[in-house]
Design a protein around this motif. Sequence first.
Motif, PDB file in Angstrom:
ATOM      1  N   TRP A 107       0.760  -1.347  -0.042  1.00 50.62           N
ATOM      2  CA  TRP A 107      -0.086   0.008  -0.038  1.00 50.62           C
ATOM      3  C   TRP A 107       0.772   1.359   0.005  1.00 50.62           C
ATOM      4  O   TRP A 107       0.656   1.863  -1.016  1.00 50.62           O
ATOM      5  N   ASN A 147       3.174   1.485  -2.960  1.00 54.03           N
ATOM      6  CA  ASN A 147       2.683   0.468  -4.005  1.00 54.03           C
ATOM      7  C   ASN A 147       3.517   0.979  -5.293  1.00 54.03           C
ATOM      8  O   ASN A 147       3.387   1.779  -5.499  1.00 54.03           O
ATOM      9  N   GLY A 163       2.041  -6.475  -4.193  1.00 50.58           N
ATOM     10  CA  GLY A 163       1.251  -5.156  -4.462  1.00 50.58           C
ATOM     11  C   GLY A 163       0.945  -4.453  -6.013  1.00 50.58           C
ATOM     12  O   GLY A 163      -0.190  -4.330  -6.102  1.00 50.58           O
TER      13      GLY A 163
END
Lengths: 220, 200
Positions: free
Chosen positions: A28, A31, A152
């Motif tokens: 996240w 990413n 990711g």
Amino acid sequence: MAGEIGERGRHKLSPSARKSNLFIEGLWDNNPVFRQVLGICSTLAVTNLVLNTMVMCAGLIFTLSLSSATVSVLRKSMPRNIRMMVETLIIAFYVIIVDILLKAYWPQMSANLGPYVGLIITNCIVMGRCEACGISSPPARAFLDGLFNALGYSFILLIIAVFREVLGMGTLLELPVPFFIGPYWDKWIIMVMPPGAFFMLAVVVWVFRSIQMKKEVTAK
Amino acid sequence: MNISAEIWQAFVVCVAAIFTQNILLSYFLGLCPFIGVSREIKAAFGLGAAVIFVMVSTCMLNWLAYRYVLLPLNLHFFRFILFIVIIAAFVQFVEMVIDRFSPRLYQTLGVFLPLITVNCAILGASLFMVIRNYTFIVAVGYGLGSGIGWFVAIVAMAGIRQKLKNDRIPPGLQGAGITLIITGLMALAFIGFTGVLQGG
């Protein structure tokens, strides 16, 4: 910037916390796709089918985690000024393994993906993680960093692929999806053509960046 | 195949690579530098020109290396490493030559050369050329067309982005997001060329 935060965080946290930190950063906070917009070239092309995307992402996860770990193992004996070349060769080594395995056990898929498997070599994200993490940290950390960054990357591309296949062809993993295959839904042919990939990626970047901005505002 | 037919085919492949099968807009290759360097026309122009030059040259070198070294030795799977090494060595060599003989050209073109080694479009063009079994002349035409196609796309994008500077774009869409949407519109426009050329 995120690298700096990582550097600072590393001294304070316990080993298990460090690992979950890497997880969040790869999936996240940092990413590869919507934060860094790196390395979309070689994989975006195959997102018109979910199955192709999955195979391609599996290849990328394998290459990225192992080449990052290998670079890390060799980091002390690697001459500084030719390290880019050495890194490229390490990456190419793993990509060749993927390519040969695919050709041997799944020739149909190998033909579908065409040159894109080979293009993982020049995928900026692989080189980027080797340079950013592999060259400066121990193998286990480099491996996990590579793994989570690749994950990711893969989950964003799978989102794109699911939308493109369902909206464009009315199927998912080549199985018909009830509403979208039927007569009430006009297939968006544009979604399986190249412009659809650009639009879809732009929308994904937009949505995820907006979510993140909101998070940062509330954090303050 | 006689030579004039081959040159004609090279021409067709070249035009197809610029318009109908643009390496950026329909094969997604070279996207990273395309997004990163398309803020100004001047930089885009320099990088685009460097890409044309490197792409044509490496297509020739890689074709020769593939045909006369890898195929006789039956080392077909070794092509990734060979191609990337040839590209990197060639780029390094050109950089040194330009630096030595023309400092002015080095200032405009030289800074972009290291970026090119990791440009997927360059390696992609060589891999496509091998997969499609092009002859030497056709491969040169393909390299030239792909390079020009990439050049056209990045210069057009830089022009559009300069116009966008004063527009109010939603914050989440600024930078990469809006560039991707415009790229999608460009790809849509280039689909209009389909049917201009058959084959290719």
